[in-house]
Design a protein around this motif. Structure first.
Motif, PDB file in Angstrom:
ATOM      1  N   MET A  32       0.842  -1.181   0.000  1.00  0.00           N
ATOM      2  CA  MET A  32       0.000   0.000   0.000  1.00  0.00           C
ATOM      3  C   MET A  32       0.880   1.235   0.000  1.00  0.00           C
ATOM      4  O   MET A  32       1.777   1.363   0.819  1.00  0.00           O
ATOM      5  N   SER A  33       0.633   2.147  -0.928  1.00  0.00           N
ATOM      6  CA  SER A  33       1.461   3.338  -1.008  1.00  0.00           C
ATOM      7  C   SER A  33       0.731   4.504  -0.398  1.00  0.00           C
ATOM      8  O   SER A  33      -0.434   4.742  -0.656  1.00  0.00           O
ATOM      9  N   LEU A  34       1.415   5.270   0.418  1.00  0.00           N
ATOM     10  CA  LEU A  34       0.823   6.443   1.053  1.00  0.00           C
ATOM     11  C   LEU A  34       1.768   7.596   0.835  1.00  0.00           C
ATOM     12  O   LEU A  34       2.894   7.578   1.290  1.00  0.00           O
ATOM     13  N   THR A  35       1.312   8.615   0.075  1.00  0.00           N
ATOM     14  CA  THR A  35       2.145   9.766  -0.205  1.00  0.00           C
ATOM     15  C   THR A  35       1.838  10.862   0.789  1.00  0.00           C
ATOM     16  O   THR A  35       0.704  11.264   0.947  1.00  0.00           O
ATOM     17  N   GLN A  36       2.864  11.360   1.444  1.00  0.00           N
ATOM     18  CA  GLN A  36       2.656  12.377   2.456  1.00  0.00           C
ATOM     19  C   GLN A  36       3.746  13.418   2.343  1.00  0.00           C
ATOM     20  O   GLN A  36       4.916  13.125   2.462  1.00  0.00           O
ATOM     21  N   ARG A  37       3.380  14.648   2.085  1.00  0.00           N
ATOM     22  CA  ARG A  37       4.315  15.752   2.025  1.00  0.00           C
ATOM     23  C   ARG A  37       4.029  16.667   3.201  1.00  0.00           C
ATOM     24  O   ARG A  37       2.892  17.039   3.456  1.00  0.00           O
ATOM     25  N   THR A  38       5.071  17.050   3.913  1.00  0.00           N
ATOM     26  CA  THR A  38       4.875  17.857   5.105  1.00  0.00           C
ATOM     27  C   THR A  38       5.732  19.102   5.041  1.00  0.00           C
ATOM     28  O   THR A  38       6.896  19.039   4.678  1.00  0.00           O
ATOM     29  N   SER A  75      -2.555   1.131  -3.958  1.00  0.00           N
ATOM     30  CA  SER A  75      -1.917   0.269  -4.959  1.00  0.00           C
ATOM     31  C   SER A  75      -2.923  -0.736  -5.508  1.00  0.00           C
ATOM     32  O   SER A  75      -3.776  -1.243  -4.771  1.00  0.00           O
ATOM     33  N   VAL A  76      -2.809  -1.013  -6.793  1.00  0.00           N
ATOM     34  CA  VAL A  76      -3.694  -1.978  -7.438  1.00  0.00           C
ATOM     35  C   VAL A  76      -2.895  -2.765  -8.470  1.00  0.00           C
ATOM     36  O   VAL A  76      -1.994  -2.215  -9.120  1.00  0.00           O
ATOM     37  N   ARG A  77      -3.189  -4.050  -8.584  1.00  0.00           N
ATOM     38  CA  ARG A  77      -2.524  -4.900  -9.573  1.00  0.00           C
ATOM     39  C   ARG A  77      -3.417  -5.016 -10.811  1.00  0.00           C
ATOM     40  O   ARG A  77      -4.602  -5.309 -10.696  1.00  0.00           O
ATOM     41  N   ARG A  78      -2.822  -4.764 -11.973  1.00  0.00           N
ATOM     42  CA  ARG A  78      -3.582  -4.829 -13.219  1.00  0.00           C
ATOM     43  C   ARG A  78      -2.784  -5.590 -14.279  1.00  0.00           C
ATOM     44  O   ARG A  78      -1.558  -5.563 -14.286  1.00  0.00           O
ATOM     45  N   ARG A  79      -3.530  -6.246 -15.148  1.00  0.00           N
ATOM     46  CA  ARG A  79      -2.898  -7.018 -16.219  1.00  0.00           C
ATOM     47  C   ARG A  79      -2.632  -6.096 -17.405  1.00  0.00           C
ATOM     48  O   ARG A  79      -3.522  -5.385 -17.875  1.00  0.00           O
ATOM     49  N   ARG A  80      -1.390  -6.089 -17.873  1.00  0.00           N
ATOM     50  CA  ARG A  80      -1.001  -5.251 -18.997  1.00  0.00           C
ATOM     51  C   ARG A  80      -1.315  -5.958 -20.311  1.00  0.00           C
ATOM     52  O   ARG A  80      -1.775  -7.096 -20.339  1.00  0.00           O
ATOM     53  N   LEU A 112       0.249  -0.710  -9.803  1.00  0.00           N
ATOM     54  CA  LEU A 112       0.153   0.721 -10.054  1.00  0.00           C
ATOM     55  C   LEU A 112      -0.214   1.453  -8.768  1.00  0.00           C
ATOM     56  O   LEU A 112      -0.926   0.919  -7.921  1.00  0.00           O
ATOM     57  N   THR A 113       0.291   2.655  -8.637  1.00  0.00           N
ATOM     58  CA  THR A 113      -0.095   3.528  -7.536  1.00  0.00           C
ATOM     59  C   THR A 113      -1.022   4.603  -8.099  1.00  0.00           C
ATOM     60  O   THR A 113      -0.621   5.372  -8.980  1.00  0.00           O
ATOM     61  N   LEU A 114      -2.256   4.621  -7.626  1.00  0.00           N
ATOM     62  CA  LEU A 114      -3.277   5.511  -8.170  1.00  0.00           C
ATOM     63  C   LEU A 114      -3.827   6.431  -7.091  1.00  0.00           C
ATOM     64  O   LEU A 114      -3.830   6.089  -5.901  1.00  0.00           O
ATOM     65  N   PRO A 115      -4.321   7.605  -7.483  1.00  0.00           N
ATOM     66  CA  PRO A 115      -4.974   8.485  -6.506  1.00  0.00           C
ATOM     67  C   PRO A 115      -6.271   7.842  -6.008  1.00  0.00           C
ATOM     68  O   PRO A 115      -7.024   7.264  -6.788  1.00  0.00           O
ATOM     69  N   VAL A 116      -6.505   7.952  -4.731  1.00  0.00           N
ATOM     70  CA  VAL A 116      -7.767   7.463  -4.174  1.00  0.00           C
ATOM     71  C   VAL A 116      -8.932   8.267  -4.736  1.00  0.00           C
ATOM     72  O   VAL A 116      -9.989   7.728  -5.059  1.00  0.00           O
ATOM     73  N   PHE A 117      -8.744   9.579  -4.849  1.00  0.00           N
ATOM     74  CA  PHE A 117      -9.776  10.482  -5.363  1.00  0.00           C
ATOM     75  C   PHE A 117      -9.248  11.148  -6.635  1.00  0.00           C
ATOM     76  O   PHE A 117      -8.602  12.207  -6.566  1.00  0.00           O
TER      77      PHE A 117
END
Length: 200
Positions: free
Chosen positions: A1-7, A49-54, A62-67
């Motif tokens: 699980m990817s969590l992007t956090q900028r502070t 994060s989500v796994r997808r077939r290419r 892939l790391t995708l925005p939640v919203f």
């Protein structure tokens, strides 16, 4: 699980700074996040994060925005023009002339939820039983509870942008909003496992 956090330490110390939802061009969320960081603006882009077939049939993560098309920024309203100067920012989310702030608790709820497994985007809900989490990693938060198969799941919502995420929860960690009033009902009891259930 990817969590992007900028502070931004300076932003965090300023009491007049609040969280706002920012609407971006499609697929430019990460570009805006990086631009905020370069300008010293505290930004938060929830991702999963989500796994997808290419095309070649290989699986990739892939790391995708939640919203999609949304990012959050913490800034004093007097400086909001700095957000609009960032390329790929369309607008600050609001209704008419109002630009509602997002409670810190909602941002922290997202941060906590996205550290858990099986957290995915979910359609925003206005209906359903609202519950309070009384124990576990999300203790103190409220949300809408629902079932998916044999699992109990909970929807955490950001009301200002009408978006939600869904997380797996344990029934014994939840109690209905207004539970204290339920104790006055004669047939309401607590089970031996600690979960609150009505006696039929």
């Amino acid at each position: 699980m990817s969590l992007t956090q900028r502070t931004c330490p300076v932003c965090a110390e300023a009491p007049d700074r609040n969280w706002y939802a920012v609407y971006t061009r499609y697929s430019h969320e990460q570009t805006v996040r990086d631009a905020f960081a370069a300008r010293g603006i505290e930004g938060y882009l929830p991702t999963y994060s989500v796994r997808r077939r290419r095309v070649n049939r290989c699986m990739s993560e892939l790391t995708l925005p939640v919203f999609p098309t949304y990012i959050f920024a913490r800034i004093a309203w007097a400086e909001h023009a700095r957000l609009l100067e960032v390329p790929s920012v369309v607008s600050i989310v609001g209704f008419g002339l109002q630009r509602p702030t997002i409670p810190e608790t909602e941002i922290e709820a997202l941060r906590s939820a996205l550290t858990l497994e099986n957290t995915t985007p979910h359609p925003y809900l206005n209906i359903g039983e609202r519950v309070h989490i009384r124990s576990g990693p999300l203790e103190g938060l409220t949300g809408i509870v629902l079932r998916k198969g044999n699992n109990l799941r909970m929807v955490l919502s950001v009301q200002s942008i009408m978006k939600s995420v869904i997380v797996d929860v344990e029934q014994c960690d939840l109690e209905p909003i207004g539970y204290q009033s339920l104790l006055a009902i004669p047939n309401y009891r607590a089970s031996s496992e600690g979960c609150h259930t009505p006696s039929l």
